[in-house]
Design a protein around this motif. Sequence first.
Motif, PDB file in Angstrom:
ATOM      1  N   ALA A 229       0.891  -1.120   0.087  1.00  0.00           N
ATOM      2  CA  ALA A 229       0.006   0.121  -0.076  1.00  0.00           C
ATOM      3  C   ALA A 229       1.011   1.399   0.000  1.00  0.00           C
ATOM      4  CB  ALA A 229      -0.963  -0.113   1.089  1.00  0.00           C
ATOM      5  N   GLY A 230       0.347   2.278  -0.507  1.00  0.00           N
ATOM      6  CA  GLY A 230       1.111   3.732  -0.551  1.00  0.00           C
ATOM      7  C   GLY A 230       2.253   3.673  -1.543  1.00  0.00           C
ATOM      8  N   ALA A 231       2.242   2.710  -2.659  1.00  0.00           N
ATOM      9  CA  ALA A 231       3.233   2.789  -3.656  1.00  0.00           C
ATOM     10  C   ALA A 231       3.036   3.978  -4.440  1.00  0.00           C
ATOM     11  CB  ALA A 231       3.013   1.421  -4.556  1.00  0.00           C
ATOM     12  N   SER A 232       4.054   4.498  -5.012  1.00  0.00           N
ATOM     13  CA  SER A 232       4.224   5.637  -5.809  1.00  0.00           C
ATOM     14  C   SER A 232       5.102   5.326  -7.150  1.00  0.00           C
ATOM     15  CB  SER A 232       4.963   6.751  -5.075  1.00  0.00           C
ATOM     16  OG  SER A 232       6.188   6.489  -4.767  1.00  0.00           O
ATOM     17  N   PRO A 242       1.961  -6.469  -8.372  1.00  0.00           N
ATOM     18  CA  PRO A 242       1.424  -7.964  -8.430  1.00  0.00           C
ATOM     19  C   PRO A 242      -0.228  -7.597  -8.066  1.00  0.00           C
ATOM     20  CG  PRO A 242       3.353  -8.082  -7.401  1.00  0.00           C
ATOM     21  CD  PRO A 242       3.014  -6.689  -7.673  1.00  0.00           C
ATOM     22  N   ALA A 243      -0.644  -6.774  -7.003  1.00  0.00           N
ATOM     23  CA  ALA A 243      -1.917  -6.772  -6.678  1.00  0.00           C
ATOM     24  C   ALA A 243      -2.830  -6.108  -7.809  1.00  0.00           C
ATOM     25  CB  ALA A 243      -2.095  -5.833  -5.470  1.00  0.00           C
ATOM     26  N   VAL A 244      -2.039  -5.232  -8.404  1.00  0.00           N
ATOM     27  CA  VAL A 244      -2.684  -4.585  -9.696  1.00  0.00           C
ATOM     28  C   VAL A 244      -3.064  -5.502 -10.827  1.00  0.00           C
ATOM     29  CG1 VAL A 244      -2.762  -2.723 -11.244  1.00  0.00           C
ATOM     30  CG2 VAL A 244      -2.092  -2.270  -9.067  1.00  0.00           C
ATOM     31  N   TRP A 245      -2.040  -6.171 -11.261  1.00  0.00           N
ATOM     32  CA  TRP A 245      -2.177  -6.851 -12.630  1.00  0.00           C
ATOM     33  C   TRP A 245      -2.951  -8.364 -12.419  1.00  0.00           C
ATOM     34  CZ3 TRP A 245       0.067 -11.647 -12.825  1.00  0.00           C
ATOM     35  CH2 TRP A 245       1.152 -11.890 -12.165  1.00  0.00           C
ATOM     36  N   SER A 246      -2.497  -8.666 -11.249  1.00  0.00           N
ATOM     37  CA  SER A 246      -3.441  -9.947 -10.783  1.00  0.00           C
ATOM     38  C   SER A 246      -5.006  -9.802 -10.661  1.00  0.00           C
ATOM     39  CB  SER A 246      -2.914 -10.720  -9.664  1.00  0.00           C
ATOM     40  OG  SER A 246      -3.098  -9.933  -8.404  1.00  0.00           O
ATOM     41  N   THR A 247      -5.251  -8.461 -10.060  1.00  0.00           N
ATOM     42  CA  THR A 247      -6.633  -7.971  -9.783  1.00  0.00           C
ATOM     43  C   THR A 247      -7.269  -7.817 -11.227  1.00  0.00           C
ATOM     44  OG1 THR A 247      -6.260  -6.853  -7.830  1.00  0.00           O
ATOM     45  CG2 THR A 247      -8.337  -6.169  -8.973  1.00  0.00           C
ATOM     46  N   ALA A 248      -6.666  -7.356 -12.211  1.00  0.00           N
ATOM     47  CA  ALA A 248      -7.241  -7.179 -13.529  1.00  0.00           C
ATOM     48  C   ALA A 248      -7.372  -8.298 -14.239  1.00  0.00           C
ATOM     49  CB  ALA A 248      -5.920  -6.364 -14.439  1.00  0.00           C
ATOM     50  N   ILE A 249      -6.852  -9.396 -14.111  1.00  0.00           N
ATOM     51  CA  ILE A 249      -7.113 -10.696 -14.673  1.00  0.00           C
ATOM     52  C   ILE A 249      -8.243 -11.344 -14.027  1.00  0.00           C
ATOM     53  CG2 ILE A 249      -6.154 -12.951 -15.079  1.00  0.00           C
ATOM     54  CD1 ILE A 249      -3.340 -11.632 -15.184  1.00  0.00           C
ATOM     55  N   ARG A 311      -6.919  -4.981   8.641  1.00  0.00           N
ATOM     56  CA  ARG A 311      -6.365  -5.148   7.400  1.00  0.00           C
ATOM     57  C   ARG A 311      -7.158  -4.709   6.264  1.00  0.00           C
ATOM     58  NH1 ARG A 311      -1.495  -7.720   7.931  1.00  0.00           N
ATOM     59  NH2 ARG A 311      -1.461  -8.287   5.674  1.00  0.00           N
ATOM     60  N   THR A 312      -6.565  -4.035   5.210  1.00  0.00           N
ATOM     61  CA  THR A 312      -7.212  -3.444   4.078  1.00  0.00           C
ATOM     62  C   THR A 312      -7.442  -4.399   2.982  1.00  0.00           C
ATOM     63  OG1 THR A 312      -6.766  -1.380   4.615  1.00  0.00           O
ATOM     64  CG2 THR A 312      -7.732  -1.491   2.707  1.00  0.00           C
ATOM     65  N   LEU A 313      -6.257  -5.091   2.496  1.00  0.00           N
ATOM     66  CA  LEU A 313      -6.322  -5.794   1.338  1.00  0.00           C
ATOM     67  C   LEU A 313      -6.433  -6.973   1.546  1.00  0.00           C
ATOM     68  CD1 LEU A 313      -5.136  -5.327  -1.714  1.00  0.00           C
ATOM     69  CD2 LEU A 313      -2.893  -6.001  -0.823  1.00  0.00           C
ATOM     70  N   GLY A 314      -6.221  -7.836   2.455  1.00  0.00           N
ATOM     71  CA  GLY A 314      -6.265  -9.270   2.453  1.00  0.00           C
ATOM     72  C   GLY A 314      -7.846  -9.549   2.419  1.00  0.00           C
ATOM     73  N   PRO A 315      -8.549  -9.149   3.312  1.00  0.00           N
ATOM     74  CA  PRO A 315     -10.151  -9.310   3.302  1.00  0.00           C
ATOM     75  C   PRO A 315     -10.794  -9.337   2.021  1.00  0.00           C
ATOM     76  CG  PRO A 315      -9.598  -8.298   5.366  1.00  0.00           C
ATOM     77  CD  PRO A 315      -8.295  -8.245   4.324  1.00  0.00           C
ATOM     78  N   ARG A 316     -10.379  -8.111   1.111  1.00  0.00           N
ATOM     79  CA  ARG A 316     -11.067  -7.924   0.197  1.00  0.00           C
ATOM     80  C   ARG A 316     -10.453  -8.828  -0.909  1.00  0.00           C
ATOM     81  NH1 ARG A 316     -14.000  -3.569   1.264  1.00  0.00           N
ATOM     82  NH2 ARG A 316     -12.884  -1.941   2.578  1.00  0.00           N
ATOM     83  N   ARG A 317      -9.387  -9.018  -0.807  1.00  0.00           N
ATOM     84  CA  ARG A 317      -8.748 -10.127  -2.083  1.00  0.00           C
ATOM     85  C   ARG A 317      -9.368 -11.423  -1.806  1.00  0.00           C
ATOM     86  NH1 ARG A 317      -4.014 -13.477  -2.148  1.00  0.00           N
ATOM     87  NH2 ARG A 317      -3.557 -12.618  -0.060  1.00  0.00           N
ATOM     88  N   TRP A 318      -9.447 -11.967  -0.600  1.00  0.00           N
ATOM     89  CA  TRP A 318      -9.823 -13.154  -0.470  1.00  0.00           C
ATOM     90  C   TRP A 318     -11.475 -13.413  -0.593  1.00  0.00           C
ATOM     91  CZ3 TRP A 318      -6.966 -17.428  -0.984  1.00  0.00           C
ATOM     92  CH2 TRP A 318      -5.685 -17.319  -0.709  1.00  0.00           C
ATOM     93  N   THR A 319     -12.141 -12.476  -0.542  1.00  0.00           N
ATOM     94  CA  THR A 319     -13.555 -12.171  -0.681  1.00  0.00           C
ATOM     95  C   THR A 319     -13.701 -12.523  -2.338  1.00  0.00           C
ATOM     96  OG1 THR A 319     -14.145 -10.800   1.001  1.00  0.00           O
ATOM     97  CG2 THR A 319     -15.682 -10.846  -0.880  1.00  0.00           C
ATOM     98  N   VAL A 320     -12.697 -11.757  -3.131  1.00  0.00           N
ATOM     99  CA  VAL A 320     -12.998 -12.202  -4.502  1.00  0.00           C
ATOM    100  C   VAL A 320     -12.404 -13.541  -4.914  1.00  0.00           C
ATOM    101  CG1 VAL A 320     -11.748 -11.304  -6.747  1.00  0.00           C
ATOM    102  CG2 VAL A 320     -12.423  -9.663  -5.038  1.00  0.00           C
ATOM    103  N   TYR A 361     -12.616  -5.086  -6.624  1.00  0.00           N
ATOM    104  CA  TYR A 361     -11.396  -4.782  -7.611  1.00  0.00           C
ATOM    105  C   TYR A 361     -11.173  -3.398  -7.383  1.00  0.00           C
ATOM    106  CZ  TYR A 361     -13.600  -9.100  -9.212  1.00  0.00           C
ATOM    107  OH  TYR A 361     -14.276 -10.488  -9.377  1.00  0.00           O
ATOM    108  N   TRP A 362     -12.098  -2.464  -7.336  1.00  0.00           N
ATOM    109  CA  TRP A 362     -11.474  -1.226  -7.449  1.00  0.00           C
ATOM    110  C   TRP A 362     -10.888  -0.712  -6.136  1.00  0.00           C
ATOM    111  CZ3 TRP A 362     -12.289   0.709 -12.061  1.00  0.00           C
ATOM    112  CH2 TRP A 362     -13.407   0.214 -12.902  1.00  0.00           C
ATOM    113  N   ILE A 363     -11.315  -1.376  -5.184  1.00  0.00           N
ATOM    114  CA  ILE A 363     -11.002  -1.020  -3.589  1.00  0.00           C
ATOM    115  C   ILE A 363      -9.281  -1.408  -3.569  1.00  0.00           C
ATOM    116  CG2 ILE A 363     -11.174  -0.799  -1.193  1.00  0.00           C
ATOM    117  CD1 ILE A 363     -14.277  -1.256  -1.713  1.00  0.00           C
ATOM    118  N   ILE A 364      -9.423  -2.710  -4.170  1.00  0.00           N
ATOM    119  CA  ILE A 364      -7.804  -3.295  -4.023  1.00  0.00           C
ATOM    120  C   ILE A 364      -6.906  -2.450  -4.816  1.00  0.00           C
ATOM    121  CG2 ILE A 364      -6.626  -5.373  -4.864  1.00  0.00           C
ATOM    122  CD1 ILE A 364      -8.939  -6.958  -4.549  1.00  0.00           C
ATOM    123  N   VAL A 365      -7.181  -1.878  -5.838  1.00  0.00           N
ATOM    124  CA  VAL A 365      -6.437  -1.101  -6.628  1.00  0.00           C
ATOM    125  C   VAL A 365      -6.153   0.199  -5.981  1.00  0.00           C
ATOM    126  CG1 VAL A 365      -6.410   0.302  -8.953  1.00  0.00           C
ATOM    127  CG2 VAL A 365      -7.144  -2.238  -8.776  1.00  0.00           C
ATOM    128  N   GLY A 366      -7.154   0.593  -5.325  1.00  0.00           N
ATOM    129  CA  GLY A 366      -7.210   2.012  -4.612  1.00  0.00           C
ATOM    130  C   GLY A 366      -6.270   2.068  -3.371  1.00  0.00           C
TER     131      GLY A 366
END
Length: 438
Positions: A229-232, A242-249, A311-320, A361-366
């Motif tokens: 998170a917080g990448a620039s 990885p979180a962006v392109w795997s979410t896209a797929i 945690r922000t990313l994990g719960p949303r990713r595993w829901t998907v 998907y949108w929140i993971i990217v955000g």
Amino acid sequence: MTAPSTQERTGTRTRVRYAVLASDFVILMLNYADRAVIGVAAPLIISEFGFSNAAFGWILAAFAFTYSPFGFIGGWLADRYGPAKVMGWAAIAWSVFTALTAAGVGFVSLIIIRLLFGAGEGPQATVTAKIMHNWFPKRELGTALGIANAATPLGGAVGTPVVVAIMEATQGNWRLPFIIFGVLGLLCAIGWFIVVRDRPEDHARVSAAELAHIRQDEHVPADAAEDGAGASGPWLHLLRLPAVWSTAIAYFGYAWILWTFLNWFPTYLVNERGIDIAELSVTGAVPWVGGCVGLALGGVFTDWLVRRTGRTLGPRRWTVVVCLAATGLLFGLIGLVASTTGAVVLMTVVVFLLYFTGAQYWIIVGTVVPAERYGSVSGAVQMFATSASIIAPTATGYLIDSSFGWTGTFAVASAVAVLGALLLAVVGGASGRREAAG
């Protein structure tokens, strides 16, 4: 005239963000109602012009040839000019071309109109995500996006029986629903411009207390967030996370099932299951209701998980991962169900699970990209994912006409979704901080 500064605002916490959410809900509901019209009218259009399934698949896919790139273009324009303006003008564009669909006189004219219609509709998902990110704190974001996007299946649920009723009342006139929905869209666009602004800071009715509530977690230290998170960096560089392109797929798999359902399920019910147009008003609408409930509950559920786990990313990713894999597996069984009622019930469960993931998907990217790059990155993700809206309707037409038939068509869609879910499970949790900073 500029909006007053926060010092000039009152201390009472206003609720303007909910008016923005309601406005977005209405315009997205109409967006999908407009989109669903051609699926409901498809049997009559195919019959009038004598199209094969493969030829009509190209008409359906024409929408996506422009819809997909304009998802990215809309996100880029929202970053540059503001999401409220982009959504308002997009609504005007798609409403005009919804109405002009009634002027279609054959294959070429319908292709051209659908290309223009897709360009108008393309920005809506990316722009909605940016507006909700601007107007809601992170702890409310899943709920806000879930509710906003719940309008899309509701548009299908409401639009399907309305289109059927109009066609029945006019002895099978498939053109009139396009005109009516186009006019409604223009009226909604006027209301949008009256209510919505790009950011709460730009809205004269937002109080200092509401603004503070919306911005409450903007300054959370980076080490309090999850890895990645917080990448620039430039937005193109951020696509390597990885979180962006795997979410896209994974989102591609979601889109494949969605567009197969949206464009072909009414035709499947009429041609394969033998129901008539009158029955389609109910059987075609029921799965959309499941999707509406799924989107709203998915947002609430994932927000609860985020608060519960911290945690922000994990719960949303595993829901998907879980729900998209289940969606794919169940979708593959549609053609094997013996009764029409069973097929509709199973499709309702499929759409419920599919849309349960819809906001994530949108929140993971955000979560992993900075706000100033969010529109461009999420637009690029949408452009890739919605390339399925080009491939799936076209491939479906050819698959139906081949030895695969409907059963094989559902199996192909199932495989695409399950593979996307598995990839997100394996790759999506990897940290992207080093790649983005490098």
